[in-house]
Design a protein around this motif. Sequence first.
Motif, mmCIF file in Angstrom:
data_model
loop_
_atom_site.group_PDB
_atom_site.id
_atom_site.type_symbol
_atom_site.label_atom_id
_atom_site.label_comp_id
_atom_site.label_asym_id
_atom_site.label_seq_id
_atom_site.Cartn_x
_atom_site.Cartn_y
_atom_site.Cartn_z
ATOM 1 N N SER A 245 41.674 -11.196 -44.448
ATOM 2 C CA SER A 245 42.885 -11.915 -45.028
ATOM 3 C C SER A 245 42.051 -13.086 -45.670
ATOM 4 N N ASP A 246 42.450 -13.132 -47.118
ATOM 5 C CA ASP A 246 41.978 -14.197 -48.034
ATOM 6 C C ASP A 246 43.228 -14.711 -48.835
ATOM 7 N N THR A 247 43.268 -15.924 -48.558
ATOM 8 C CA THR A 247 44.142 -17.217 -49.444
ATOM 9 C C THR A 247 43.838 -17.727 -50.294
ATOM 10 N N GLN B 86 57.935 -28.031 -60.412
ATOM 11 C CA GLN B 86 58.391 -28.516 -59.203
ATOM 12 C C GLN B 86 57.775 -27.972 -57.866
ATOM 13 N N GLY B 87 57.432 -28.901 -57.043
ATOM 14 C CA GLY B 87 56.930 -28.196 -55.792
ATOM 15 C C GLY B 87 55.363 -28.231 -55.696
ATOM 16 N N GLY B 88 54.649 -28.265 -56.616
ATOM 17 C CA GLY B 88 53.308 -28.358 -56.498
ATOM 18 C C GLY B 88 52.293 -26.799 -56.648
ATOM 19 N N SER B 89 51.886 -26.626 -55.200
ATOM 20 C CA SER B 89 50.968 -25.521 -55.237
ATOM 21 C C SER B 89 51.780 -24.302 -54.615
ATOM 22 N N LYS B 90 51.373 -23.015 -54.783
ATOM 23 C CA LYS B 90 51.815 -21.703 -54.637
ATOM 24 C C LYS B 90 50.541 -21.236 -53.707
ATOM 25 N N ALA B 91 50.803 -20.273 -52.906
ATOM 26 C CA ALA B 91 49.519 -19.646 -52.298
ATOM 27 C C ALA B 91 49.878 -18.011 -52.050
ATOM 28 N N THR B 92 48.848 -17.356 -52.169
ATOM 29 C CA THR B 92 49.202 -15.944 -51.777
ATOM 30 C C THR B 92 47.828 -15.408 -50.785
ATOM 31 N N THR B 93 48.433 -14.703 -49.682
ATOM 32 C CA THR B 93 47.537 -14.460 -48.619
ATOM 33 C C THR B 93 47.635 -12.827 -49.038
ATOM 34 N N THR B 94 46.235 -12.188 -49.100
ATOM 35 C CA THR B 94 46.057 -10.747 -49.278
ATOM 36 C C THR B 94 45.397 -10.235 -48.066
ATOM 37 N N VAL B 95 45.832 -9.174 -47.549
ATOM 38 C CA VAL B 95 45.223 -8.248 -46.528
ATOM 39 C C VAL B 95 44.648 -7.108 -46.888
ATOM 40 N N TRP B 96 43.299 -6.843 -46.317
ATOM 41 C CA TRP B 96 42.820 -5.517 -46.667
ATOM 42 C C TRP B 96 42.022 -4.930 -45.519
ATOM 43 N N LYS B 97 42.356 -3.558 -45.329
ATOM 44 C CA LYS B 97 41.869 -2.975 -44.138
ATOM 45 C C LYS B 97 40.808 -2.244 -44.734
ATOM 46 N N ASN B 98 39.648 -2.214 -43.648
ATOM 47 C CA ASN B 98 38.522 -1.284 -44.366
ATOM 48 C C ASN B 98 38.135 -0.247 -43.025
ATOM 49 N N VAL B 99 38.339 0.997 -43.109
ATOM 50 C CA VAL B 99 38.262 2.008 -42.167
ATOM 51 C C VAL B 99 37.037 2.800 -42.664
ATOM 52 N N GLY C 168 34.097 2.277 -44.068
ATOM 53 C CA GLY C 168 33.612 1.813 -45.374
ATOM 54 C C GLY C 168 34.782 2.321 -46.507
ATOM 55 N N GLU C 169 35.968 2.368 -46.412
ATOM 56 C CA GLU C 169 36.809 2.517 -47.226
ATOM 57 C C GLU C 169 37.984 1.222 -47.094
ATOM 58 N N SER C 170 38.132 0.655 -48.288
ATOM 59 C CA SER C 170 38.909 -0.541 -48.504
ATOM 60 C C SER C 170 40.395 -0.384 -48.742
ATOM 61 N N ILE C 171 41.448 -0.577 -47.923
ATOM 62 C CA ILE C 171 42.843 -0.273 -48.414
ATOM 63 C C ILE C 171 43.563 -1.517 -48.436
ATOM 64 N N HIS C 172 44.318 -1.775 -49.317
ATOM 65 C CA HIS C 172 45.400 -2.681 -49.652
ATOM 66 C C HIS C 172 46.426 -2.602 -48.456
ATOM 67 N N VAL C 173 46.439 -3.643 -47.630
ATOM 68 C CA VAL C 173 47.613 -3.298 -46.545
ATOM 69 C C VAL C 173 48.881 -4.269 -46.803
ATOM 70 N N GLY C 174 48.692 -5.407 -47.211
ATOM 71 C CA GLY C 174 49.940 -6.404 -47.290
ATOM 72 C C GLY C 174 49.628 -7.785 -47.925
ATOM 73 N N ILE C 175 50.622 -8.287 -48.337
ATOM 74 C CA ILE C 175 50.564 -9.586 -49.028
ATOM 75 C C ILE C 175 51.575 -10.703 -48.730
ATOM 76 N N ILE C 176 51.354 -11.662 -48.556
ATOM 77 C CA ILE C 176 52.277 -12.847 -48.042
ATOM 78 C C ILE C 176 52.128 -13.789 -49.392
ATOM 79 N N GLU C 177 53.414 -14.090 -49.862
ATOM 80 C CA GLU C 177 53.489 -14.998 -51.119
ATOM 81 C C GLU C 177 54.351 -16.351 -50.439
ATOM 82 N N TRP C 178 53.280 -17.463 -50.380
ATOM 83 C CA TRP C 178 53.644 -18.619 -49.855
ATOM 84 C C TRP C 178 54.320 -19.362 -50.786
#
Length: 191
Positions: A28-30, A39-52, A54-64
């Motif tokens: 997970s990387d934010t 208005q509001g200031g900062s926005k963040a995104t958490t990206t989740v990757w799965k490595n099986v 040696g292969e990296s696969i995009h699994v999900g994202i959370i938009e804060w």
Amino acid sequence: MTLRLSLAKNDPLQTTFFCPERAIHYTSDTVTRNRPFLQGGSKATTTVWKNVVGESIHVGIIEWPANPNDRPTVVVGSRTIEMIKMGLYTYPEKFQGIHSEWYEWQIRQSRAQLVPLEVARSQACIATFVTTVTQALFRQKKSPALLISPEAVHILDDIVVTFIYFESQWRERERARSGAWDSGYAAGVAL
């Protein structure tokens, strides 16, 4: 056998969940983007990757969102998952999994636990977040882990992404609650 995904750091927003026995890990990387003129200031995104293997696969994202009153957007694969808060002041949140089953993240004994909603409430949880304390000479080592029962491995991506969301939200609420007694505390999303 229970799957143990150990966390490299006790920060679900910025860590690696690893299981060497199964040669799988999630990362997970934010990233926070400042928006000083909006208005509001900062926005963040958490990206989740799965490595099986040696292969990296995009699994999900959370938009804060920048506004702490707005709900984050949770996406697993190509599905947007609606996290439904179960009470105004309570922590449980439910979601519908990939195979249309309903699950609920709860806090029990200060631990995040995932339970299926189609079965009796007394049913054991299918995922639990634990922090193990190991005593060594004058040191304590904490190794947090997400424990997943064998019958839940088929929704592993859903579990990991919604856990990151739920645990982060719970920690933020607890920080705000404990800071409510501090007159110098300013509430807001701290990602």
